[in-house]
Write an enzyme that holds these catalytic residues in place. Structure first.
Site, PDB file in Angstrom:
ATOM      1  N   LYS A 237      -5.796  -5.636  -4.066  1.00 28.24           N
ATOM      2  CA  LYS A 237      -6.736  -6.111  -3.048  1.00 28.24           C
ATOM      3  C   LYS A 237      -7.866  -5.107  -2.867  1.00 28.24           C
ATOM      4  O   LYS A 237      -7.699  -3.917  -3.136  1.00 28.24           O
ATOM      5  CB  LYS A 237      -6.030  -6.348  -1.712  1.00 28.24           C
ATOM      6  CG  LYS A 237      -5.417  -5.096  -1.097  1.00 28.24           C
ATOM      7  CD  LYS A 237      -4.718  -5.419   0.211  1.00 28.24           C
ATOM      8  CE  LYS A 237      -4.010  -4.208   0.791  1.00 28.24           C
ATOM      9  NZ  LYS A 237      -4.912  -3.125   1.190  1.00 28.24           N
TER      10      LYS A 237
ATOM     11  N   CYS B  93      -3.459  -2.823   7.119  1.00 24.67           N
ATOM     12  CA  CYS B  93      -3.200  -3.735   6.004  1.00 24.67           C
ATOM     13  C   CYS B  93      -1.947  -4.580   6.199  1.00 24.67           C
ATOM     14  O   CYS B  93      -1.912  -5.734   5.777  1.00 24.67           O
ATOM     15  CB  CYS B  93      -3.128  -2.949   4.705  1.00 24.67           C
ATOM     16  SG  CYS B  93      -4.723  -2.190   4.293  1.00 24.67           S
TER      17      CYS B  93
ATOM     18  N   ASP C  34       0.790  -1.246   0.000  1.00 24.97           N
ATOM     19  CA  ASP C  34       0.000   0.000   0.000  1.00 24.97           C
ATOM     20  C   ASP C  34       0.816   1.289   0.000  1.00 24.97           C
ATOM     21  O   ASP C  34       0.367   2.307   0.564  1.00 24.97           O
ATOM     22  CB  ASP C  34      -0.951   0.024   1.203  1.00 24.97           C
ATOM     23  CG  ASP C  34      -2.123  -0.932   1.037  1.00 24.97           C
ATOM     24  OD1 ASP C  34      -2.209  -1.594  -0.005  1.00 24.97           O
ATOM     25  OD2 ASP C  34      -2.959  -1.006   1.962  1.00 24.97           O
TER      26      ASP C  34
END
Length: 222
Positions: free
Chosen positions: A123, A156, A26
């Protein structure tokens, strides 16, 4: 030939390039950049993400130099992509702005970027393993040890570490290679990983394992 069980190996041996992958999570503008979702919508401090870049770039360079696969995980939290429960929670909180929607500036990489040959997994929930091909990518490369880097530590990163642990991977989190907008929760995740889900290390240990002198000493496990 089969690789030796991680139960009998030192941390350095478990980090051998022949069995390891670097999972970058991320590192996108909406999570990391001034003016992105975390900064502008959530009102959180994103400075820790920028401070992470020297360590992260060093890890990526050493991984590539040692032949360690670098696997990239990115979010697409556009309203049409995320589960209805996630969307409903955002709307109840009065948040209507999309985060990391595909094709937007917010979804672009922040300070780092994959090579064309490196796998990128998209995702739509917090875990990089949920409803993605991340596990298949790693199994296809015969990976046993996962080194995690990126943001946010307690969301995450932790969700992906937990799922990696449940799938039997040896999970290692260098504390200076992950970051959060909330330091207290960053620290709590590191404590939790150390307690149950893997090892907490530092980038210096990873870099030492992914240098030519270290990697040649561990080729016997290939």
């Amino acid at each position: 030939m089969p690789q030796e069980s991680s139960t009998s190996l030192s941390l350095l041996d478990r980090l051998a390039p022949c069995r390891s992958a670097l999972v970058v999570i991320d590192m996108q503008n909406d999570f990391c950049a001034p003016g992105g979702y975390v900064d502008a919508v959530m009102g959180k401090d994103v400075s820790a993400a920028a401070a992470l870049l020297p360590v992260l770039n060093s890890l990526i360079a050493h991984a590539r130099g040692a032949g360690v696969p670098v696997v990239w995980v990115r979010a697409d939290y556009g309203h049409g992509a995320i589960p209805s429960s996630m969307l409903a929670k955002q709307l109840r909180a009065g948040i209507h702005t999309e985060c990391c929607a595909a094709g937007t500036w917010g979804a672009d990489w922040f300070g780092v970027a994959p090579l064309p040959t490196e796998p990128v997994v998209t995702k739509h929930t917090y875990s990089g393993f949920h409803d993605t091909d991340l596990d298949a990518v790693l199994r296809g490369k015969q990976i046993e040890t996962l080194v995690f880097a990126g943001v946010q530590t307690q969301i995450c990163v932790e969700s992906t570490v937990r799922d990696g642990h449940s799938r039997g991977y040896d999970c290692i989190v260098p504390a200076d290679a992950v970051a959060s907008h909330t330091p207290m929760l960053h620290d709590a995740t590191l404590m939790n990983v150390r307690f149950l889900f893997g090892d907490v290390s530092d980038s210096a240990t990873i870099l030492a394992a992914w240098t030519p002198s270290a990697s040649t000493a561990t080729t016997a496990f290939a």
